[in-house]
Design an enzyme around this catalytic site. Structure first.
Site, PDB file in Angstrom:
ATOM      1  N   CYS A 195       0.855  -1.186   0.000  1.00  0.00           N
ATOM      2  CA  CYS A 195       0.000   0.000   0.000  1.00  0.00           C
ATOM      3  C   CYS A 195       0.890   1.235   0.000  1.00  0.00           C
ATOM      4  O   CYS A 195       2.106   1.149   0.141  1.00  0.00           O
ATOM      5  CB  CYS A 195      -0.906   0.023   1.225  1.00  0.00           C
ATOM      6  SG  CYS A 195      -2.080  -1.345   1.327  1.00  0.00           S
ATOM      7  N   ILE A 244      -6.216  -6.863   0.825  1.00  0.00           N
ATOM      8  CA  ILE A 244      -5.901  -8.268   1.087  1.00  0.00           C
ATOM      9  C   ILE A 244      -6.681  -8.777   2.295  1.00  0.00           C
ATOM     10  O   ILE A 244      -7.388  -9.771   2.220  1.00  0.00           O
ATOM     11  CB  ILE A 244      -4.387  -8.460   1.309  1.00  0.00           C
ATOM     12  CG1 ILE A 244      -3.620  -8.063   0.028  1.00  0.00           C
ATOM     13  CG2 ILE A 244      -4.077  -9.912   1.674  1.00  0.00           C
ATOM     14  CD1 ILE A 244      -2.120  -8.115   0.179  1.00  0.00           C
ATOM     15  N   LEU A 262      -3.909  -1.770  -1.463  1.00  0.00           N
ATOM     16  CA  LEU A 262      -3.965  -3.084  -2.080  1.00  0.00           C
ATOM     17  C   LEU A 262      -4.744  -3.957  -1.105  1.00  0.00           C
ATOM     18  O   LEU A 262      -4.251  -4.305  -0.033  1.00  0.00           O
ATOM     19  CB  LEU A 262      -2.563  -3.648  -2.304  1.00  0.00           C
ATOM     20  CG  LEU A 262      -2.469  -5.044  -2.932  1.00  0.00           C
ATOM     21  CD1 LEU A 262      -3.050  -5.057  -4.338  1.00  0.00           C
ATOM     22  CD2 LEU A 262      -1.025  -5.537  -2.941  1.00  0.00           C
TER      23      LEU A 262
END
Length: 230
Positions: free
Chosen positions: A2, A56, A54
């Site tokens: 990130c 996850i 990102l």
């Protein structure tokens, strides 16, 4: 991976165009977090965070910047490997998400700066403590996740990448001492970078800003026990 970024006025005055500047930071780091991005601006506009995500862990509820009921806010890049264990230890009912990001907020609420000793993983984060009016930034033991910062005038800037800080620099110059070190060792010593005025927070260190004063402290280092029997 990130991207995190932030701007703080060390004099606690409002920053003109703060939201726009944070969006520029996010745009420059969009490749680090292609799934989502957002900003958070403090009510007095003297501080703001940006984040590109990102997704996850807890894809639905783990968006950042993340705030809590105390007015604290965190932006974070990395992975706290023992976050499930910490959720159980702190108490699952205290969490509204199942993200490791909220674990940082809750662990800090309980332990303050000592929360760093509970984390096992790779991380770089910045956390604003609304009650203490303190910015708390930290980097993991080995510096796996990046954290760069600079001071321009009365403003403190941080980001996951150096290029995100360059638009705020008065001028872009190579640091000659750092360049010599790089040619000699293939890396730069201490907190220097190849850009004059831009530093990195060293591995195993944290940085706090309160009342415009900056302090950097080491919270972890590796020790070797010599085994003379072998």
């Amino acid at each position: 991976m990130c991207g995190i970024a932030g701007i703080l006025n060390l004099n606690n005055n409002p920053i003109s165009g703060l939201s726009r500047q944070l969006k520029v930071c996010n745009w420059l780091q969009k490749h680090r977090g292609p799934d989502d991005d957002d900003i958070w601006v403090h009510k007095n506009k003297s501080l703001g965070f940006g984040h590109t995500r990102l997704s996850i862990i807890d894809i639905t509820n783990g968006a950042q910047p993340m705030t809590d009921t105390n007015g604290n806010c965190v932006v974070y890049n990395g992975a706290i490997y023992n976050y499930r264990e910490l959720i159980k230890e702190i108490g699952e009912n205290n969490f509204r998400t199942r993200s490791d990001t909220e674990v940082i907020l809750k662990a800090y609420e309980r332990l303050g700066f000592d929360c760093l000793n509970q984390f096992r993983g790779m991380f770089a984060f910045a956390l604003w403590d609304e009650n203490k009016k303190t910015l708390f930034c930290a980097r993991d033991f080995f510096g796996i996740k990046p954290f760069y910062y600079t001071i321009v005038g009365n403003k403190f800037y941080f980001a996951s990448e150096i290029k995100t800080l360059l638009p705020f620099a008065k001028q872009i110059e190579t640091d000659p001492e750092a360049f010599k070190e790089y040619l000699t060792f293939q890396f730069v010593l201490k907190e220097k970078t190849l850009f004059k005025g831009i530093k990195e927070l060293l591995p195993g260190h944290f940085l706090i800003i309160k009342d415009g004063q900056i302090q950097i402290k080491k919270y972890w280092e590796i020790y070797y026990d010599l085994d003379f029997e072998h």
